[in-house]
Design an enzyme around this catalytic site. Structure first.
Site, PDB file in Angstrom:
ATOM      1  N   ARG A   1       6.065  -6.756  10.541  1.00 40.30           N
ATOM      2  CA  ARG A   1       5.148  -6.504   9.477  1.00 40.30           C
ATOM      3  C   ARG A   1       4.585  -7.477   8.755  1.00 40.30           C
ATOM      4  O   ARG A   1       5.378  -8.525   8.224  1.00 40.30           O
ATOM      5  CB  ARG A   1       5.713  -5.431   8.492  1.00 40.30           C
ATOM      6  CG  ARG A   1       4.944  -5.079   7.470  1.00 40.30           C
ATOM      7  CD  ARG A   1       5.359  -3.997   6.628  1.00 40.30           C
ATOM      8  NE  ARG A   1       4.373  -3.360   5.589  1.00 40.30           N
ATOM      9  CZ  ARG A   1       4.178  -3.870   4.488  1.00 40.30           C
ATOM     10  NH1 ARG A   1       5.046  -4.967   4.044  1.00 40.30           N
ATOM     11  NH2 ARG A   1       3.237  -3.434   3.918  1.00 40.30           N
TER      12      ARG A   1
ATOM     13  N   LYS B   1       6.717  -4.387  -0.748  1.00 46.66           N
ATOM     14  CA  LYS B   1       5.499  -3.596  -0.505  1.00 46.66           C
ATOM     15  C   LYS B   1       5.002  -3.318  -1.712  1.00 46.66           C
ATOM     16  O   LYS B   1       5.133  -1.910  -2.471  1.00 46.66           O
ATOM     17  CB  LYS B   1       5.798  -2.342   0.257  1.00 46.66           C
ATOM     18  CG  LYS B   1       4.506  -1.830   1.104  1.00 46.66           C
ATOM     19  CD  LYS B   1       4.873  -0.798   1.976  1.00 46.66           C
ATOM     20  CE  LYS B   1       3.313  -0.341   2.738  1.00 46.66           C
ATOM     21  NZ  LYS B   1       3.663   0.897   3.397  1.00 46.66           N
TER      22      LYS B   1
ATOM     23  N   SER C   1       4.825   6.616   8.858  1.00 53.23           N
ATOM     24  CA  SER C   1       5.480   6.541   7.606  1.00 53.23           C
ATOM     25  C   SER C   1       5.059   8.079   6.967  1.00 53.23           C
ATOM     26  O   SER C   1       3.975   8.430   6.908  1.00 53.23           O
ATOM     27  CB  SER C   1       4.927   5.574   6.664  1.00 53.23           C
ATOM     28  OG  SER C   1       5.414   4.064   7.145  1.00 53.23           O
TER      29      SER C   1
END
Lengths: 212, 212
Positions: free
Chosen positions: B41, B138, B110
């Site tokens: 990511r 995040k 998600s």
């Protein structure tokens, strides 16, 4: 085999510049004015937002024969069933795009220096060359290459080139004199009160150049 | 058919937190420590940078049996020949991912609210649920759902769930008590001086929970 992309007046969308009119309505007006290809570009949008914009544009383009090309996001291009993808030097490789989109898709690649021509493969069918002039819509763009830089790349390129970057009505003659197959425009259409008239003016000078 | 993804200790990389050690070396250490799956990511990376990170990670994972999942960028996942993709609610649709990656790929989604379970289709094979606790990696994440929120989603989900968000050694017992199939960690491994030891500590408490 599908015919080569008509690069003569290639609209690249800018969501912010399209403002309250919106991207799809701007595209529709620009196509009425004579735009020959449309690239959906919105680096700030997530994949879903880009997909929604693309669907709305496809609705406007349906039946016009004008293709939709998606900037950068090959995955969204596949999702949309778009006519092609336009890739930068830092995007996915053109080979992957060709593989996923098939032989009939348009795969364009951005080139800003003649040295980058060495990396152009069979997977690519046209080049976006620039920025030719200073421009305001792509903050991370390379330095302008000018008409000399454009002419050199066009001369050395094995593929048709569409010039991009700061091109409006006043720049068309010089750009087409370099041998480019067409002009890509952003703010010269998206940022105008009347995008259809703006596109029509560009078509007018492009025709004058073609017959000159 | 490939066996289901082992979600028990799922590492999500963070390029900044991996720091001077680098992402690939961090992954290698974490896998030695017992990580069972790796998600690449890096929302700030362009496609080429993500591809380079992915290639380096694949070099480290080769022969370990630990799969590589790519966050968001389905096109880069295809380019890498990755084992799967992990999609957010704003990413490309899981159906497109399944189509491009094939039946054996891992397609994760998600979920941060139980209502989102209604949109989960056959194309998805596991869920990332969270953020469970406040987290720092995040910035655009939803509000933490807590152990109650996690337990509700796990209970109502038709698919195995890996919990994510602010999970470290101290949180494992509570998270596993909710019925989650495993824990996803970012800073609990990437941000540690010894990622191998950090992973090993997490494996240790996971085993204690499993045998409790």
């Amino acid at each position: 085999m599908r015919p080569p992309l008509d690069l003569s007046l290639y609209l690249v969308t800018d969501t912010r510049l399209c403002g309250d009119r919106g991207v799809a309505a701007t595209v529709a007006a620009a196509v009425r004015g004579g735009v020959t290809a449309v690239q959906l570009r919105d680096p700030g949008a997530d994949a879903r937002a880009l997909f929604s914009l693309g669907r709305a544009i496809q609705g406007e383009l349906h039946g016009t024969g004008v293709p939709l090309i998606v900037n950068d996001r090959l995955d969204v291009a596949v999702w949309l069933g778009a006519d092609g993808v336009h890739l930068g030097q830092r995007d996915v490789s053109p080979e992957v795009a060709r593989r996923l989109l098939g032989p009939d898709a348009y795969v364009g690649l951005s080139v800003s220096r003649a040295e980058q021509l060495a990396g152009v493969t069979d997977a690519v069918d046209h080049l976006g060359v620039g920025p030719v002039f200073p421009q305001t819509t792509k903050p991370d763009a390379d330095e302008p290459i000018g008409l000399d830089g454009l002419a050199r790349i066009v001369r050395e390129s094995p593929l048709p080139c569409v010039a991009i970057g700061g091109i409006g009505v006043a720049e068309v003659a010089g750009v087409m004199g370099s041998g480019a197959a067409g002009v890509a425009v952003v703010s010269a259409v998206c940022g105008r009160p009347d995008p259809e008239a703006a596109a029509r003016s560009l078509v007018h000078v492009l025709r004058q150049e073609a017959s000159a």
